[in-house]
Motif scaffolding. Structure first.
Motif, PDB file in Angstrom:
ATOM      1  N   LYS A  68      34.351  28.482  -7.833  1.00  0.00           N
ATOM      2  CA  LYS A  68      33.743  29.556  -8.600  1.00  0.00           C
ATOM      3  C   LYS A  68      32.552  30.134  -7.841  1.00  0.00           C
ATOM      4  N   SER A  69      32.524  31.458  -7.703  1.00  0.00           N
ATOM      5  CA  SER A  69      31.438  32.107  -6.965  1.00  0.00           C
ATOM      6  C   SER A  69      30.084  31.875  -7.623  1.00  0.00           C
ATOM      7  N   GLU A  70      30.088  31.703  -8.940  1.00  0.00           N
ATOM      8  CA  GLU A  70      28.829  31.504  -9.676  1.00  0.00           C
ATOM      9  C   GLU A  70      28.075  30.272  -9.180  1.00  0.00           C
ATOM     10  N   LYS A  71      28.798  29.274  -8.705  1.00  0.00           N
ATOM     11  CA  LYS A  71      28.164  28.056  -8.198  1.00  0.00           C
ATOM     12  C   LYS A  71      27.250  28.375  -7.020  1.00  0.00           C
ATOM     13  N   PHE A  72      27.729  29.190  -6.090  1.00  0.00           N
ATOM     14  CA  PHE A  72      26.945  29.493  -4.896  1.00  0.00           C
ATOM     15  C   PHE A  72      25.809  30.470  -5.214  1.00  0.00           C
ATOM     16  N   TYR A  73      26.037  31.347  -6.188  1.00  0.00           N
ATOM     17  CA  TYR A  73      24.964  32.252  -6.608  1.00  0.00           C
ATOM     18  C   TYR A  73      23.810  31.460  -7.216  1.00  0.00           C
ATOM     19  N   LEU A  74      24.119  30.549  -8.129  1.00  0.00           N
ATOM     20  CA  LEU A  74      23.070  29.754  -8.768  1.00  0.00           C
ATOM     21  C   LEU A  74      22.424  28.787  -7.778  1.00  0.00           C
ATOM     22  N   LEU A  75      23.207  28.280  -6.830  1.00  0.00           N
ATOM     23  CA  LEU A  75      22.644  27.400  -5.812  1.00  0.00           C
ATOM     24  C   LEU A  75      21.657  28.166  -4.934  1.00  0.00           C
ATOM     25  N   GLY A  76      22.034  29.389  -4.557  1.00  0.00           N
ATOM     26  CA  GLY A  76      21.120  30.216  -3.782  1.00  0.00           C
ATOM     27  C   GLY A  76      19.859  30.536  -4.553  1.00  0.00           C
ATOM     28  N   ASN A  81      32.673  26.779 -18.764  1.00  0.00           N
ATOM     29  CA  ASN A  81      31.475  27.346 -18.149  1.00  0.00           C
ATOM     30  C   ASN A  81      30.175  26.753 -18.676  1.00  0.00           C
ATOM     31  N   ALA A  82      30.247  25.572 -19.293  1.00  0.00           N
ATOM     32  CA  ALA A  82      29.040  24.942 -19.845  1.00  0.00           C
ATOM     33  C   ALA A  82      28.020  24.642 -18.751  1.00  0.00           C
ATOM     34  N   PHE A  83      28.483  24.143 -17.611  1.00  0.00           N
ATOM     35  CA  PHE A  83      27.552  23.770 -16.541  1.00  0.00           C
ATOM     36  C   PHE A  83      26.752  24.974 -16.049  1.00  0.00           C
ATOM     37  N   SER A  84      27.410  26.122 -15.927  1.00  0.00           N
ATOM     38  CA  SER A  84      26.701  27.303 -15.436  1.00  0.00           C
ATOM     39  C   SER A  84      25.671  27.792 -16.449  1.00  0.00           C
ATOM     40  N   ILE A  85      25.973  27.701 -17.739  1.00  0.00           N
ATOM     41  CA  ILE A  85      25.020  28.113 -18.777  1.00  0.00           C
ATOM     42  C   ILE A  85      23.784  27.215 -18.746  1.00  0.00           C
ATOM     43  N   ILE A  86      24.002  25.913 -18.672  1.00  0.00           N
ATOM     44  CA  ILE A  86      22.879  24.970 -18.628  1.00  0.00           C
ATOM     45  C   ILE A  86      22.076  25.163 -17.348  1.00  0.00           C
ATOM     46  N   ALA A  87      22.776  25.345 -16.227  1.00  0.00           N
ATOM     47  CA  ALA A  87      22.083  25.515 -14.947  1.00  0.00           C
ATOM     48  C   ALA A  87      21.213  26.762 -14.942  1.00  0.00           C
ATOM     49  N   GLU A  88      21.771  27.894 -15.371  1.00  0.00           N
ATOM     50  CA  GLU A  88      20.997  29.143 -15.357  1.00  0.00           C
ATOM     51  C   GLU A  88      19.821  29.077 -16.328  1.00  0.00           C
ATOM     52  N   SER A  89      20.049  28.527 -17.516  1.00  0.00           N
ATOM     53  CA  SER A  89      18.950  28.377 -18.484  1.00  0.00           C
ATOM     54  C   SER A  89      17.848  27.501 -17.911  1.00  0.00           C
ATOM     55  N   SER A  90      18.238  26.402 -17.289  1.00  0.00           N
ATOM     56  CA  SER A  90      17.265  25.451 -16.743  1.00  0.00           C
ATOM     57  C   SER A  90      16.467  26.062 -15.594  1.00  0.00           C
ATOM     58  N   LEU A  91      17.118  26.909 -14.781  1.00  0.00           N
ATOM     59  CA  LEU A  91      16.397  27.585 -13.700  1.00  0.00           C
ATOM     60  C   LEU A  91      15.293  28.473 -14.265  1.00  0.00           C
ATOM     61  N   HIS A  92      15.613  29.225 -15.306  1.00  0.00           N
ATOM     62  CA  HIS A  92      14.619  30.101 -15.922  1.00  0.00           C
ATOM     63  C   HIS A  92      13.506  29.296 -16.594  1.00  0.00           C
ATOM     64  N   LEU A  93      13.851  28.111 -17.072  1.00  0.00           N
ATOM     65  CA  LEU A  93      12.859  27.254 -17.740  1.00  0.00           C
ATOM     66  C   LEU A  93      12.129  26.346 -16.754  1.00  0.00           C
ATOM     67  N   LYS A  94      12.447  26.515 -15.455  1.00  0.00           N
ATOM     68  CA  LYS A  94      11.820  25.759 -14.367  1.00  0.00           C
ATOM     69  C   LYS A  94      12.090  24.250 -14.447  1.00  0.00           C
ATOM     70  N   ASP A  95      13.217  23.891 -15.039  1.00  0.00           N
ATOM     71  CA  ASP A  95      13.663  22.500 -15.037  1.00  0.00           C
ATOM     72  C   ASP A  95      14.663  22.359 -13.889  1.00  0.00           C
ATOM     73  N   TYR A  96      14.122  22.244 -12.679  1.00  0.00           N
ATOM     74  CA  TYR A  96      14.965  22.299 -11.485  1.00  0.00           C
ATOM     75  C   TYR A  96      15.917  21.104 -11.336  1.00  0.00           C
ATOM     76  N   PRO A  97      15.486  19.869 -11.675  1.00  0.00           N
ATOM     77  CA  PRO A  97      16.441  18.754 -11.561  1.00  0.00           C
ATOM     78  C   PRO A  97      17.680  18.935 -12.438  1.00  0.00           C
ATOM     79  N   THR A  98      17.472  19.385 -13.692  1.00  0.00           N
ATOM     80  CA  THR A  98      18.610  19.618 -14.586  1.00  0.00           C
ATOM     81  C   THR A  98      19.483  20.747 -14.050  1.00  0.00           C
TER      82      THR A  98
END
Length: 245
Positions: free
Chosen positions: A137-145, A108-125
């Motif tokens: 994984k449902s989390e992929k579509f939640y974070l994508l949305g 689940n490393a990718f989801s942790i980095i993705a969610e952290s980066s969204l909150h930090l406004k680092d959208y490309p990462t």
């Protein structure tokens, strides 16, 4: 006083109280033993789990962090630590933990980095790591949305959220995102009262608050007032008395 030769016994005693759901006693036993053995992995891990279960997230984070210092490559500790860091809005710390997880190839490393980066406004990462997530994984579509919502690309956000809701119609975050996206796209989405309350009183108030925003935007102030009345107490200082004064 504690005997130097009985570290396993002290750890097991704390575990026994934990399994009996006497979390306060478990914490007391771990705490006393840690005074003599501050660098014990087992004691710090036991204390972290007990504090997490008891609801003291800050102390749980502190002891998971100590575990990680003792065993830097313990993937279970890294996953637990990252989860709590996100929960406690420690996004920079969660990002750093996520990168360690990625180096260790934790699932689940990718989801942790993705969610952290969204909150930090680092959208490309964030987007790069969302793309690397397991498509099953449902989390992929939640974070994508969530990503598209923050970017203001509401139709793409709606598509991702609806794909998730097809699989998990009771997903709280997806239903909430669907309401927010519907507000921006002028396609209101509402849930019944019974559906709203399936996630508990506090989460139900979030839905009522957004319902109020939708009604107010449409000029239905009577309905908005009723919705906001149901959401009273959600935010500090938010009350109908304040709105109507």
């Amino acid at each position: 006083s504690l005997n130097n030769g009985f570290l396993p016994a002290y750890a097991n005693l704390g575990v026994a109280y934990f399994l009996a759901q006497d979390y306060r006693s478990a914490i007391n036993h771990f705490s006393n033993a840690l005074k003599k053995y501050p660098d014990s992995y087992d004691l710090n891990y036991g204390m972290a789990v007990a504090q997490e279960t008891y609801g003291d997230v800050a102390k749980a984070i502190a002891h998971y962090t100590k575990c990680q210092e003792i065993r830097p490559d313990d993937n279970n500790v890294l996953s637990n630590l990252a989860k709590l860091q996100l929960q406690n809005r420690l996004f920079q710390e969660a990002l750093a933990t996520g990168k360690k997880m990625k180096a260790n190839k934790v699932e689940n490393a990718f989801s942790i980095i993705a969610e952290s980066s969204l909150h930090l406004k680092d959208y490309p990462t964030a987007f790069e790591n969302i793309e690397n997530m397991d498509p099953n994984k449902s989390e992929k579509f939640y974070l994508l949305g969530y990503y598209y919502l923050l970017k203001g690309e509401y139709k793409q956000s709606l598509d991702a959220v609806e794909r998730l809701l097809e699989k998990e119609p009771t997903h709280y975050g997806a239903n909430l995102a669907r309401m927010v996206v519907g507000f921006y796209l002028d396609t209101p989405f509402r849930l019944s009262k019974s559906e709203v309350h399936q996630w508990g009183e506090v989460n139900a108030k979030v839905f009522y608050f957004i319902n109020g925003l939708i009604d107010a935007d449409n000029g239905n102030w009577d309905k908005a007032y009723l919705s906001w009345e149901m959401a009273e107490g959600l935010f500090r200082g938010f009350s109908m008395a304040g709105l109507s004064s």
